[in-house]
Design a protein around this motif. Structure first.
Motif, PDB file in Angstrom:
ATOM      1  N   VAL A 120      57.046  18.670 103.978  1.00 32.57           N
ATOM      2  CA  VAL A 120      58.429  18.187 104.066  1.00 32.57           C
ATOM      3  C   VAL A 120      58.514  16.832 103.365  1.00 32.57           C
ATOM      4  CG1 VAL A 120      60.313  17.548 105.631  1.00 32.57           C
ATOM      5  CG2 VAL A 120      58.747  19.417 106.245  1.00 32.57           C
ATOM      6  N   ASP A 121      59.610  16.572 102.666  1.00 26.99           N
ATOM      7  CA  ASP A 121      59.759  15.306 101.949  1.00 26.99           C
ATOM      8  C   ASP A 121      60.462  14.231 102.764  1.00 26.99           C
ATOM      9  OD1 ASP A 121      58.518  15.843  99.325  1.00 26.99           O
ATOM     10  OD2 ASP A 121      59.947  17.509  99.368  1.00 26.99           O
ATOM     11  N   VAL A 122      61.547  14.594 103.441  1.00 29.23           N
ATOM     12  CA  VAL A 122      62.177  13.632 104.347  1.00 29.23           C
ATOM     13  C   VAL A 122      62.467  14.341 105.662  1.00 29.23           C
ATOM     14  CG1 VAL A 122      63.985  11.925 104.712  1.00 29.23           C
ATOM     15  CG2 VAL A 122      63.329  12.527 102.371  1.00 29.23           C
ATOM     16  N   THR A 123      61.942  13.782 106.750  1.00 26.69           N
ATOM     17  CA  THR A 123      62.252  14.297 108.081  1.00 26.69           C
ATOM     18  C   THR A 123      63.168  13.290 108.767  1.00 26.69           C
ATOM     19  OG1 THR A 123      60.131  15.429 108.252  1.00 26.69           O
ATOM     20  CG2 THR A 123      61.309  14.997 110.305  1.00 26.69           C
ATOM     21  N   VAL A 124      64.291  13.794 109.239  1.00 20.90           N
ATOM     22  CA  VAL A 124      65.308  12.963 109.879  1.00 20.90           C
ATOM     23  C   VAL A 124      65.207  13.175 111.387  1.00 20.90           C
ATOM     24  CG1 VAL A 124      67.809  12.697 110.132  1.00 20.90           C
ATOM     25  CG2 VAL A 124      66.838  13.212 107.876  1.00 20.90           C
ATOM     26  N   SER A 125      65.239  12.089 112.165  1.00 23.07           N
ATOM     27  CA  SER A 125      65.246  12.306 113.618  1.00 23.07           C
ATOM     28  C   SER A 125      66.008  11.202 114.349  1.00 23.07           C
ATOM     29  CB  SER A 125      63.820  12.466 114.162  1.00 23.07           C
ATOM     30  OG  SER A 125      63.874  13.228 115.353  1.00 23.07           O
ATOM     31  N   GLY A 126      66.074  11.355 115.662  1.00 23.73           N
ATOM     32  CA  GLY A 126      66.809  10.409 116.507  1.00 23.73           C
ATOM     33  C   GLY A 126      66.087  10.224 117.825  1.00 23.73           C
ATOM     34  N   SER A 127      66.504   9.216 118.594  1.00 26.26           N
ATOM     35  CA  SER A 127      65.753   8.830 119.788  1.00 26.26           C
ATOM     36  C   SER A 127      66.119   9.580 121.055  1.00 26.26           C
ATOM     37  CB  SER A 127      65.963   7.335 120.030  1.00 26.26           C
ATOM     38  OG  SER A 127      67.348   7.020 120.090  1.00 26.26           O
ATOM     39  N   GLN A 128      67.324  10.159 121.125  1.00 25.67           N
ATOM     40  CA  GLN A 128      67.889  10.519 122.429  1.00 25.67           C
ATOM     41  C   GLN A 128      67.642  11.955 122.879  1.00 25.67           C
ATOM     42  OE1 GLN A 128      69.516  10.258 119.563  1.00 25.67           O
ATOM     43  NE2 GLN A 128      71.527  11.198 119.540  1.00 25.67           N
ATOM     44  N   LYS A 129      66.708  12.632 122.227  1.00 26.82           N
ATOM     45  CA  LYS A 129      66.474  14.026 122.631  1.00 26.82           C
ATOM     46  C   LYS A 129      65.023  14.179 123.090  1.00 26.82           C
ATOM     47  CE  LYS A 129      70.592  15.013 120.193  1.00 26.82           C
ATOM     48  NZ  LYS A 129      71.395  15.738 119.229  1.00 26.82           N
ATOM     49  N   GLY A 130      64.152  14.758 122.260  1.00 29.40           N
ATOM     50  CA  GLY A 130      62.772  14.947 122.706  1.00 29.40           C
ATOM     51  C   GLY A 130      62.024  13.646 122.967  1.00 29.40           C
ATOM     52  N   LEU A 131      62.457  12.546 122.367  1.00 26.76           N
ATOM     53  CA  LEU A 131      61.760  11.280 122.577  1.00 26.76           C
ATOM     54  C   LEU A 131      62.180  10.592 123.878  1.00 26.76           C
ATOM     55  CD1 LEU A 131      61.574   9.812 118.941  1.00 26.76           C
ATOM     56  CD2 LEU A 131      59.796  11.031 120.201  1.00 26.76           C
ATOM     57  N   MET A 132      63.160  11.182 124.587  1.00 26.53           N
ATOM     58  CA  MET A 132      63.515  10.740 125.949  1.00 26.53           C
ATOM     59  C   MET A 132      64.002   9.293 126.030  1.00 26.53           C
ATOM     60  SD  MET A 132      60.240  12.468 127.950  1.00 26.53           S
ATOM     61  CE  MET A 132      59.019  11.600 126.961  1.00 26.53           C
ATOM     62  N   LEU A 133      64.660   8.840 124.975  1.00 28.54           N
ATOM     63  CA  LEU A 133      65.192   7.474 124.941  1.00 28.54           C
ATOM     64  C   LEU A 133      66.705   7.522 124.952  1.00 28.54           C
ATOM     65  CD1 LEU A 133      62.921   6.190 122.076  1.00 28.54           C
ATOM     66  CD2 LEU A 133      62.917   5.296 124.399  1.00 28.54           C
ATOM     67  N   PRO A 134      67.346   6.405 125.223  1.00 35.05           N
ATOM     68  CA  PRO A 134      68.795   6.369 125.012  1.00 35.05           C
ATOM     69  C   PRO A 134      69.102   6.550 123.523  1.00 35.05           C
ATOM     70  CG  PRO A 134      68.061   4.486 126.302  1.00 35.05           C
ATOM     71  CD  PRO A 134      66.830   5.150 125.752  1.00 35.05           C
ATOM     72  N   PRO A 135      70.343   6.873 123.174  1.00 36.70           N
ATOM     73  CA  PRO A 135      70.723   6.930 121.761  1.00 36.70           C
ATOM     74  C   PRO A 135      70.555   5.548 121.129  1.00 36.70           C
ATOM     75  CG  PRO A 135      72.566   7.587 123.203  1.00 36.70           C
ATOM     76  CD  PRO A 135      71.469   7.119 124.086  1.00 36.70           C
ATOM     77  N   GLY A 136      70.324   5.514 119.822  1.00 38.89           N
ATOM     78  CA  GLY A 136      70.304   4.210 119.150  1.00 38.89           C
ATOM     79  C   GLY A 136      69.191   3.993 118.146  1.00 38.89           C
ATOM     80  N   LEU A 137      68.223   4.926 118.055  1.00 35.80           N
ATOM     81  CA  LEU A 137      67.223   4.825 116.997  1.00 35.80           C
ATOM     82  C   LEU A 137      67.319   6.055 116.105  1.00 35.80           C
ATOM     83  CD1 LEU A 137      63.981   3.666 118.908  1.00 35.80           C
ATOM     84  CD2 LEU A 137      65.630   2.226 117.686  1.00 35.80           C
ATOM     85  N   GLY A 138      67.250   5.818 114.786  1.00 30.85           N
ATOM     86  CA  GLY A 138      67.214   6.912 113.812  1.00 30.85           C
ATOM     87  C   GLY A 138      65.920   6.794 113.013  1.00 30.85           C
ATOM     88  N   PHE A 139      65.361   7.928 112.615  1.00 32.70           N
ATOM     89  CA  PHE A 139      64.060   7.927 111.930  1.00 32.70           C
ATOM     90  C   PHE A 139      64.106   8.685 110.607  1.00 32.70           C
ATOM     91  CE2 PHE A 139      63.430   7.876 116.499  1.00 32.70           C
ATOM     92  CZ  PHE A 139      62.477   6.894 116.704  1.00 32.70           C
ATOM     93  N   ASN A 140      63.343   8.196 109.633  1.00 34.00           N
ATOM     94  CA  ASN A 140      63.049   8.942 108.405  1.00 34.00           C
ATOM     95  C   ASN A 140      61.538   8.928 108.204  1.00 34.00           C
ATOM     96  OD1 ASN A 140      65.747   7.901 106.059  1.00 34.00           O
ATOM     97  ND2 ASN A 140      65.752   9.418 107.693  1.00 34.00           N
ATOM     98  N   ALA A 141      60.919  10.120 108.233  1.00 28.67           N
ATOM     99  CA  ALA A 141      59.525  10.225 107.778  1.00 28.67           C
ATOM    100  C   ALA A 141      59.605  10.629 106.314  1.00 28.67           C
ATOM    101  CB  ALA A 141      58.766  11.255 108.592  1.00 28.67           C
ATOM    102  N   ILE A 142      58.792   9.993 105.469  1.00 26.37           N
ATOM    103  CA  ILE A 142      58.978  10.086 104.018  1.00 26.37           C
ATOM    104  C   ILE A 142      57.680  10.487 103.318  1.00 26.37           C
ATOM    105  CG2 ILE A 142      59.694   8.759 101.984  1.00 26.37           C
ATOM    106  CD1 ILE A 142      60.934   6.744 104.009  1.00 26.37           C
TER     107      ILE A 142
END
Ligand SMILES: *Cc1c(COP(=O)(O)O)cnc(C)c1O
Length: 391
Positions: free
Chosen positions: A189-211
Motif C-alpha cells: 500500500v502506498d498511503v494508508t489513511v486512518s483515524g483515532s476514534q475506532k479501533g485505536l479506542m481514542l476520542p476523535p481528533g487524530l488522523g494518520f497517513n502511513a506512507i
C-alpha cells in the motif's frame, strides 16, 4: 435529559468506547510541546504506531479527523486534473469521491450495491484497459463502516501487479486499523489513511497517513497546494519527536496508552477477539430471522454488522426505542441505507459480556418496536461464545 444509571452503551462503529486507562492517561496537565518531555512522547508514539500499520516507513500523525487524513493523502500525491479510480462500496467511499472532486481530481467511480467489497477482477479489467496509465491512484476503503463489508486489499494489490499498472494504492483504514489485520508494507500500500476514534479506542481528533517510499518520492514533485497537510515539514520535525505546529498533546498521551494496551493483549489476540464478537453477532441476527447487509461471507466485517430491517420497518425508529429504553446507541443507516439498516459496532474496548449486553438490548428493542422476528438471538450468541472460550 433524565438521569441514566450505569454506563451508556456506545455500540456505534466509531467513535468507540474509550477505555478507562486511556481516559486516565489523557487526564493530565498539558505539557510544553517544544520541551524535552514532549519529545520523548513524540518519539515513542511515532515508533510504536508503526507495527499497528505493519510498516517500517513514516507514519504521520495529524491533529485532525479521519477526513483530514484523506485530504492529506490526496493533496500530497495528486495534482489538479489527475485521474483516480474509486469503488462505490458505501457511504465512506462516496465521500472520498466528493472530497477528490472538490480538490479538482477526476474520479472514475465504479458503481456498487453497498453489499459487497471491491471486486479485484474489476480492478484488473479497469487497469488493463488504461494502457496510457492515466490513473494516478486507486483509492479504496478497507472496512466500509456504513455497510459492514471488508474489502480484500491483497487481492486489489495483486490485480494492480497483474495489470502492471504504476498507480499508487491508497487505503482508508479509519475503522479497520487495530481491529482487523492490516499490513501496509507487505500488502504494497502506498498511503494508508486512518483515524483515532475506532479501533485505536481514542476520542476523535487524530488522523494518520502511513506512507510508502514510492508515495514519498511522488509527493516531492507532485501534489496540490498544501501547508497544514504537508508531509515534508512533518517528517523533518518528527525526526526529533516534534511537530511543525501544536500537536494534540493529550490525545498523544492517550495514544501511547492505547498502543500499550494493544501490545499487552497482542495484535493477533485483538483480531481474533473481534472475529469472535462479529461471528456471535451474526449468529444472533440470523436467529432473529433478520438479514446481515453484507452478502459475501468472505467479506463479513469483524468491526461492525449492518442489520437489515424487514420492509415497512424504519430502522431509526428501532434505534430510538433502544436508546430511550436501554440507553444504548446503535449506528444509523447512512446514505442509501438510511432507515433500512442499523449497525451494531463490536470493535475496540469490547468483551463477551459487553457484547451480550448489547445484543440483549437489541433483542428487547426488536420486541418493544414490534419488529417481526424470532426470539433466541442472544441465546445463540451465548452458545457460540461458550463453545469458543479462549481460556
Ligand atoms: C469514520 C470513518 C470515516 C470518517 O472519519 P472522520 O473522523 O469522521 O472524518 C471515514 N472512513 C471510514 C471508513 C470511517 O469509518
Amino acid at each position: 435529559m433524565d438521569f441514566r444509571p450505569g454506563r451508556h452503551f456506545l455500540q456505534i462503529p466509531g467513535p468507540s468506547p474509550v477505555p478507562d486507562r486511556v481516559l486516565r492517561a489523557m487526564n493530565r496537565a498539558v505539557v510544553d510541546h517544544r520541551g524535552p518531555e514532549f519529545a520523548e512522547l513524540g518519539l515513542n508514539v511515532l515508533r510504536d504506531i508503526k507495527p499497528v500499520f505493519g510498516t517500517k516507513n513514516h507514519v504521520i500523525i495529524f491533529p485532525s479527523s479521519g477526513t483530514g487524513a484523506w485530504e492529506a493523502a490526496l493533496v500530497n500525491t495528486l495534482s489538479s486534473g489527475d485521474k483516480v479510480l474509486m469503488f462505490e462500496t458505501g457511504q465512506f467511499a462516496s465521500l472520498w469521491l466528493e472530497l477528490a472532486g472538490k480538490l479538482g481530481i477526476e474520479v472514475d467511480f465504479v458503481e456498487g450495491d453497498w453489499r459487497s467489497g471491491v471486486n479485484a477482477d474489476q480492478v484488473e479489467e479497469k487497469l488493463r484497459a488504461d494502457i496510457n496509465h492515466t490513473y494516478k491512484a486507486i483509492c479504496i476503503v478497507h472496512n466500509e463502516t456504513s455497510t459492514g463489508v471488508t474489502s480484500n486489499v491483497p487481492n486489489v494489490r495483486a490485480a494492480m501487479d497483474a495489470a502492471r499498472h504504476p498507480a499508487l494504492l491508497m487505503v482508508d483504514t479509519i475503522s479497520s486499523l487495530g481491529s482487523v489485520p492490516y499490513h501496509h508494507d507487505a500488502w504494497g500500500v502506498d498511503v494508508t489513511v486512518s483515524g483515532s476514534q475506532k479501533g485505536l479506542m481514542l476520542p476523535p481528533g487524530l488522523g494518520f497517513n502511513a506512507i510508502s517510499n514510492k508515495a514519498l518520492q511522488v509527493s516531492k514533485s507532485n501534489g496540490l497546494a498544501r501547508s497544514y497537510w504537508d508531509w515534508q515539514a512533518m517528517i523533518a520535525n518528527n525526526e526529533s519527536g516534534y511537530f511543525p505546529y501544536t500537536p494534540a498533546t493529550n490525545l498523544l498521551y492517550g495514544l501511547q496508552e492505547s498502543l500499550t494496551m494493544l501490545s499487552e493483549e497482542g495484535l493477533d489476540k485483538v483480531f481474533s477477539r473481534h472475529d469472535r464478537m462479529a461471528e456471535a453477532t451474526r449468529r444472533a441476527v440470523q436467529a432473529w430471522g433478520l438479514e446481515v447487509l453484507c452478502n459475501n461471507p468472505d467479506e463479513y466485517s469483524s468491526v461492525l454488522t449492518g442489520v437489515m430491517m424487514p420492509d415497512g420497518v424504519d430502522a431509526d425508529e428501532v434505534r430510538k426505542v433502544i436508546l430511550d429504553n436501554f440507553d444504548m446507541s446503535l449506528g444509523t443507516g447512512l446514505g442509501k441505507m438510511k432507515g433500512r439498516i442499523f449497525r451494531i459496532g463490536h470493535l475496540g474496548e469490547i468483551n463477551e459480556l459487553t457484547l451480550i449486553g448489547a445484543l440483549a438490548g437489541v433483542e428487547m428493542g426488536l420486541s418493544l418496536a414490534d419488529v417481526p422476528h424470532q426470539k433466541g438471538g442472544v441465546a445463540q450468541a451465548m452458545s457460540y461464545l461458550t463453545a469458543t472460550v479462549v481460556g
